[in-house]
Design a protein around this motif. Structure first.
Motif, PDB file in Angstrom:
ATOM      1  N   ASN A  63     -35.713  -8.844   1.466  1.00 44.19           N
ATOM      2  CA  ASN A  63     -36.557  -8.479   2.600  1.00 44.19           C
ATOM      3  C   ASN A  63     -36.596  -6.989   2.867  1.00 44.19           C
ATOM      4  OD1 ASN A  63     -34.196  -7.822   4.122  1.00 44.19           O
ATOM      5  ND2 ASN A  63     -33.906  -9.973   4.574  1.00 44.19           N
ATOM      6  N   ASP A  64     -37.497  -6.608   3.748  1.00 46.31           N
ATOM      7  CA  ASP A  64     -37.688  -5.198   4.074  1.00 46.31           C
ATOM      8  C   ASP A  64     -36.477  -4.612   4.794  1.00 46.31           C
ATOM      9  OD1 ASP A  64     -40.159  -5.248   2.904  1.00 46.31           O
ATOM     10  OD2 ASP A  64     -41.254  -5.566   4.760  1.00 46.31           O
ATOM     11  N   GLU A  65     -35.805  -5.418   5.618  1.00 46.91           N
ATOM     12  CA  GLU A  65     -34.636  -4.908   6.347  1.00 46.91           C
ATOM     13  C   GLU A  65     -33.566  -4.409   5.383  1.00 46.91           C
ATOM     14  OE1 GLU A  65     -32.950  -7.521   9.227  1.00 46.91           O
ATOM     15  OE2 GLU A  65     -34.829  -7.766  10.321  1.00 46.91           O
ATOM     16  N   GLU A  66     -33.338  -5.170   4.336  1.00 42.25           N
ATOM     17  CA  GLU A  66     -32.361  -4.795   3.322  1.00 42.25           C
ATOM     18  C   GLU A  66     -32.743  -3.463   2.674  1.00 42.25           C
ATOM     19  OE1 GLU A  66     -30.707  -7.272  -0.454  1.00 42.25           O
ATOM     20  OE2 GLU A  66     -32.866  -6.935  -0.411  1.00 42.25           O
ATOM     21  N   ALA A  67     -34.010  -3.330   2.310  1.00 42.24           N
ATOM     22  CA  ALA A  67     -34.493  -2.097   1.677  1.00 42.24           C
ATOM     23  C   ALA A  67     -34.371  -0.914   2.639  1.00 42.24           C
ATOM     24  CB  ALA A  67     -35.943  -2.273   1.234  1.00 42.24           C
ATOM     25  N   GLU A  68     -34.750  -1.125   3.890  1.00 41.82           N
ATOM     26  CA  GLU A  68     -34.725  -0.044   4.875  1.00 41.82           C
ATOM     27  C   GLU A  68     -33.293   0.401   5.178  1.00 41.82           C
ATOM     28  OE1 GLU A  68     -37.058  -1.481   8.157  1.00 41.82           O
ATOM     29  OE2 GLU A  68     -38.875  -1.625   6.922  1.00 41.82           O
ATOM     30  N   PHE A  69     -32.368  -0.542   5.223  1.00 35.23           N
ATOM     31  CA  PHE A  69     -30.959  -0.217   5.445  1.00 35.23           C
ATOM     32  C   PHE A  69     -30.452   0.708   4.337  1.00 35.23           C
ATOM     33  CE2 PHE A  69     -26.485  -1.292   4.482  1.00 35.23           C
ATOM     34  CZ  PHE A  69     -25.886  -0.953   5.690  1.00 35.23           C
ATOM     35  N   PHE A  70     -30.767   0.370   3.094  1.00 33.43           N
ATOM     36  CA  PHE A  70     -30.329   1.175   1.952  1.00 33.43           C
ATOM     37  C   PHE A  70     -30.969   2.562   1.987  1.00 33.43           C
ATOM     38  CE2 PHE A  70     -30.324   1.410  -2.984  1.00 33.43           C
ATOM     39  CZ  PHE A  70     -29.170   2.171  -2.967  1.00 33.43           C
ATOM     40  N   ILE A  71     -32.262   2.605   2.233  1.00 28.49           N
ATOM     41  CA  ILE A  71     -32.972   3.898   2.282  1.00 28.49           C
ATOM     42  C   ILE A  71     -32.439   4.772   3.415  1.00 28.49           C
ATOM     43  CG2 ILE A  71     -35.209   4.969   2.770  1.00 28.49           C
ATOM     44  CD1 ILE A  71     -34.922   3.904  -0.104  1.00 28.49           C
ATOM     45  N   ASP A  72     -32.178   4.179   4.580  1.00 29.43           N
ATOM     46  CA  ASP A  72     -31.605   4.949   5.698  1.00 29.43           C
ATOM     47  C   ASP A  72     -30.285   5.605   5.282  1.00 29.43           C
ATOM     48  OD1 ASP A  72     -33.653   4.431   7.498  1.00 29.43           O
ATOM     49  OD2 ASP A  72     -32.625   2.730   8.440  1.00 29.43           O
ATOM     50  N   TYR A  77     -27.370  10.514   3.493  1.00 30.53           N
ATOM     51  CA  TYR A  77     -26.479  11.166   2.538  1.00 30.53           C
ATOM     52  C   TYR A  77     -27.161  12.341   1.838  1.00 30.53           C
ATOM     53  CZ  TYR A  77     -23.561  11.882  -1.579  1.00 30.53           C
ATOM     54  OH  TYR A  77     -22.784  12.450  -2.547  1.00 30.53           O
ATOM     55  N   LEU A  78     -28.401  12.130   1.387  1.00 29.76           N
ATOM     56  CA  LEU A  78     -29.092  13.141   0.585  1.00 29.76           C
ATOM     57  C   LEU A  78     -29.749  14.240   1.421  1.00 29.76           C
ATOM     58  CD1 LEU A  78     -30.818  10.699  -1.922  1.00 29.76           C
ATOM     59  CD2 LEU A  78     -28.911  12.225  -2.443  1.00 29.76           C
ATOM     60  N   LYS A  79     -30.143  13.882   2.651  1.00 31.99           N
ATOM     61  CA  LYS A  79     -30.811  14.812   3.565  1.00 31.99           C
ATOM     62  C   LYS A  79     -32.014  15.520   2.907  1.00 31.99           C
ATOM     63  CE  LYS A  79     -26.674  15.731   6.332  1.00 31.99           C
ATOM     64  NZ  LYS A  79     -25.835  14.675   5.706  1.00 31.99           N
ATOM     65  N   PRO A  80     -33.015  14.752   2.456  1.00 32.59           N
ATOM     66  CA  PRO A  80     -34.189  15.400   1.842  1.00 32.59           C
ATOM     67  C   PRO A  80     -34.912  16.278   2.857  1.00 32.59           C
ATOM     68  CG  PRO A  80     -34.251  12.990   1.590  1.00 32.59           C
ATOM     69  CD  PRO A  80     -33.175  13.305   2.574  1.00 32.59           C
ATOM     70  N   ASN A 109     -41.415  18.479 -13.776  1.00 32.56           N
ATOM     71  CA  ASN A 109     -40.851  19.454 -12.814  1.00 32.56           C
ATOM     72  C   ASN A 109     -41.541  19.364 -11.453  1.00 32.56           C
ATOM     73  OD1 ASN A 109     -39.225  20.428 -14.920  1.00 32.56           O
ATOM     74  ND2 ASN A 109     -40.797  21.891 -15.545  1.00 32.56           N
ATOM     75  N   TYR A 110     -41.735  18.153 -10.962  1.00 27.39           N
ATOM     76  CA  TYR A 110     -42.569  17.959  -9.777  1.00 27.39           C
ATOM     77  C   TYR A 110     -41.797  17.378  -8.584  1.00 27.39           C
ATOM     78  CZ  TYR A 110     -46.666  16.467  -7.054  1.00 27.39           C
ATOM     79  OH  TYR A 110     -47.605  16.293  -6.071  1.00 27.39           O
ATOM     80  N   PHE A 111     -40.902  16.447  -8.832  1.00 22.97           N
ATOM     81  CA  PHE A 111     -40.261  15.714  -7.737  1.00 22.97           C
ATOM     82  C   PHE A 111     -38.884  16.297  -7.390  1.00 22.97           C
ATOM     83  CE2 PHE A 111     -43.163  12.663  -9.709  1.00 22.97           C
ATOM     84  CZ  PHE A 111     -43.880  12.254  -8.600  1.00 22.97           C
ATOM     85  N   ASP A 112     -38.538  16.177  -6.110  1.00 22.52           N
ATOM     86  CA  ASP A 112     -37.214  16.605  -5.646  1.00 22.52           C
ATOM     87  C   ASP A 112     -36.173  15.514  -5.857  1.00 22.52           C
ATOM     88  OD1 ASP A 112     -37.762  19.290  -4.143  1.00 22.52           O
ATOM     89  OD2 ASP A 112     -39.356  17.938  -3.491  1.00 22.52           O
ATOM     90  N   GLY A 129     -32.583  21.236 -10.425  1.00 23.04           N
ATOM     91  CA  GLY A 129     -31.632  20.815  -9.404  1.00 23.04           C
ATOM     92  C   GLY A 129     -32.010  19.521  -8.712  1.00 23.04           C
ATOM     93  N   GLY A 130     -33.049  18.841  -9.208  1.00 22.58           N
ATOM     94  CA  GLY A 130     -33.494  17.588  -8.596  1.00 22.58           C
ATOM     95  C   GLY A 130     -32.450  16.482  -8.725  1.00 22.58           C
ATOM     96  N   ILE A 131     -32.616  15.452  -7.915  1.00 22.67           N
ATOM     97  CA  ILE A 131     -31.624  14.381  -7.793  1.00 22.67           C
ATOM     98  C   ILE A 131     -32.200  13.059  -8.285  1.00 22.67           C
ATOM     99  CG2 ILE A 131     -30.255  13.013  -6.148  1.00 22.67           C
ATOM    100  CD1 ILE A 131     -29.194  15.836  -6.497  1.00 22.67           C
TER     101      ILE A 131
END
Length: 245
Positions: free
Chosen positions: A23-32, A37-40, A102-105, A137-139
């Motif tokens: 479900n979306d809640e699971e995905a959103e929890f992980f992304i949060d 952690y990464l602070k994009p 060489n496009y994405f962070d 330096g991308g992640i």
């Protein structure tokens, strides 16, 4: 040439029926947790590799980021494209082949969306394309199942019922792969599909990252980003940086 298992199964409507509990809640929890952690930066460009129907990409975009999702499944991308806007785009694309350079962070490869190919060379080539898509330096965030725990606790036979369909599932380990066979009947027709995913270990990933030009910065054992424990953790999540050429 006959299609590979992942080309057939991920393009099937039954894949989404069987795994609808993701479900979306699971995905959103992980992304949060990953974003904390990464602070994009607010202007970061993000790539979701093997994005499926786009649940992670859509949520990242809701957070304000410019997000691109790619997936081999035409049906999944067609579904995801309903959510597109000026900062969210989806494309049918094979992760093994060059996309942007060489496009994405940050590039995300989540929910064991790797390990599908026959040879180590194919997997290393895929990682090299991930690397080329990133800025200096991308992640890369790569989220895989913990194969050691899965092999210790393999459930050989089970039946799952979803939308009135009984899915008969058998699992085994063979040829360095965790193989799941799925069979069912629907509308008086018999269907069968397979999932064959490499049982990569931590050491396997260390080797592949080194050969493809990534440096491991950190690793975790679950979507809460707790420490990785080889016999107990459900996931093996790597945070890697694009090493200097």
């Amino acid at each position: 040439m006959p299609k590979k298992w992942f080309q057939n199964w991920f393009n099937s409507p039954y894949y989404h029926i069987l795994y609808q509990q993701r479900n979306d809640e699971e995905a959103e929890f992980f992304i949060d947790n990953l974003c904390a952690y990464l602070k994009p930066g607010s202007s970061s460009r993000l790539l979701d590799i093997a994005c499926g129907r786009g649940r992670h990409a859509v949520y990242l975009n809701k957070k304000g980021y410019d997000v691109t999702g790619i997936d081999l499944s035409f049906s999944s991308i067609r579904f995801a494209q309903q959510f597109e806007n000026e900062k969210l785009h989806f494309f049918v694309h094979d992760m093994r082949y060059l996309f942007y350079i060489n496009y994405f962070d940050i590039a995300f490869n989540l929910f064991t969306s790797f390990g599908y190919f026959e040879t180590e060379k194919d997997h290393i080539n895929a990682l090299k394309t991930f690397r080329k898509s990133l800025k200096k330096g991308g992640i890369l965030v790569l989220d895989y199942f913990n194969s050691e725990k899965i092999m210790r606790n393999l459930t050989q036979q089970e039946v799952k019922r979803a939308d009135g369909i009984d899915f008969y599932i058998s699992k085994k380990v063979a040829g360095g792969k965790i193989i799941k066979s799925i069979s069912f009947e629907h509308k008086n027709k018999d269907f069968s599909f397979k999932e064959e995913v490499k049982a990569f270990t931590f050491a396997d990933f260390e080797n592949m990252f080194e050969k493809s030009g990534f440096k491991i910065l950190n690793y975790f054992g679950d979507h809460s980003l707790n420490n990785f424990e080889p016999t107990r953790s459900d996931r093996l999540i790597f945070i890697c940086s694009k090493a200097d050429a």
